[in-house]
Design an enzyme around this catalytic site. Structure first.
Site, PDB file in Angstrom:
ATOM      1  CG  HIS A  17      -1.903  -1.004   1.413  1.00  0.00           C
ATOM      2  ND1 HIS A  17      -2.069  -1.729   2.578  1.00  0.00           N
ATOM      3  CD2 HIS A  17      -2.854  -1.447   0.554  1.00  0.00           C
ATOM      4  CE1 HIS A  17      -3.077  -2.564   2.429  1.00  0.00           C
ATOM      5  NE2 HIS A  17      -3.566  -2.425   1.209  1.00  0.00           N
ATOM      6  CE  LYS A  41     -14.085  -7.045   4.054  1.00  0.00           C
ATOM      7  NZ  LYS A  41     -12.987  -6.396   3.310  1.00  0.00           N
ATOM      8  NE  ARG A  90      -3.067  -7.875  -4.085  1.00  0.00           N
ATOM      9  CZ  ARG A  90      -3.808  -8.366  -3.101  1.00  0.00           C
ATOM     10  NH1 ARG A  90      -3.246  -8.631  -1.946  1.00  0.00           N
ATOM     11  NH2 ARG A  90      -5.085  -8.604  -3.281  1.00  0.00           N
ATOM     12  CB  SER A 127      -4.442  -6.379   4.926  1.00  0.00           C
ATOM     13  OG  SER A 127      -3.998  -5.180   4.388  1.00  0.00           O
TER      14      SER A 127
END
Ligand code: PNS
Length: 171
Positions: A17, A41, A90, A127
């Site tokens: 990031h 979440k 990515r 993450s």
């Protein structure tokens, strides 16, 4: 280019990031990092903690601001006076989800999405992988800034202690 919003959960922020934010800060006049609160979440870190960690590691970047938001991304983008969203890719595996999200944001609020490719050395960092490795006691300092890696360790330790106390109570 004037102002872009770089949105995400950042739970926690990774070196991938950060690399993207740094590169974007050389292209855009201002980059607003938008941290989604997303309580549903059950994030490892609260939105305030995630904002603080990002502010700490980005303190040298004058044209980067960190804000949290709830609700629709397009509303946040308009609220901060931007019309462009920035997302990192990515690899091809990110493309399906990202292109769908870009189309929804274009349809909902005429918000353009610009994609930047992650540096190959960060292309496998996420993450969620960082959280999982840390929960097994692995050192994650290769993937996140060291201040963040210390905070992950503290947080995981606290959670594990709490779970242990909770589990032992009935005996
Ligand atoms: O880091 P993440 O979890 O991949 O980021 C996803 C994020 C925050 C960009 C996305 O979930 C989002 O924009 N959520 C806000 C709700 C929204 O606007 N949804 C409509 C787009 S499909």
């Amino acid at each position: 280019m004037p102002k872009a919003v770089y949105p995400g959960s950042f739970d926690p922020v990774t070196k991938g990031h950060l690399d993207l934010i740094m590169r974007a800060s050389r292209i855009f006049e201002q980059v607003i990092v938008g941290v989604l609160e997303n309580k549903a979440k059950m994030p490892l870190f609260s939105a305030e903690e995630r904002v603080k960690m990002l502010e700490e590691v980005l303190s040298d970047c004058d044209n980067v601001r960190v804000l949290s938001f709830e609700g629709l991304l397009t509303d946040f983008v308009h609220m901060v006076g931007a019309d462009t969203v920035l997302r990192g890719l990515r690899g091809v595996s990110d493309f399906d989800y990202e292109s769908q999200m870009a189309a929804v944001n274009q349809d909902l609020g005429s918000v353009e999405t610009i994609f930047m490719m992650a540096e190959p050395e960060y292309s496998y960092i996420s993450s969620s992988a960082v959280r999982e490795l840390a929960s097994y006691g692995k050192d994650v300092s290769r993937y996140v800034p060291c201040t963040v890696s210390d905070k992950i360790q503290e947080k995981i330790k606290k959670i594990q202690e709490k779970e242990c106390v909770h589990y032992e109570q009935p005996h």
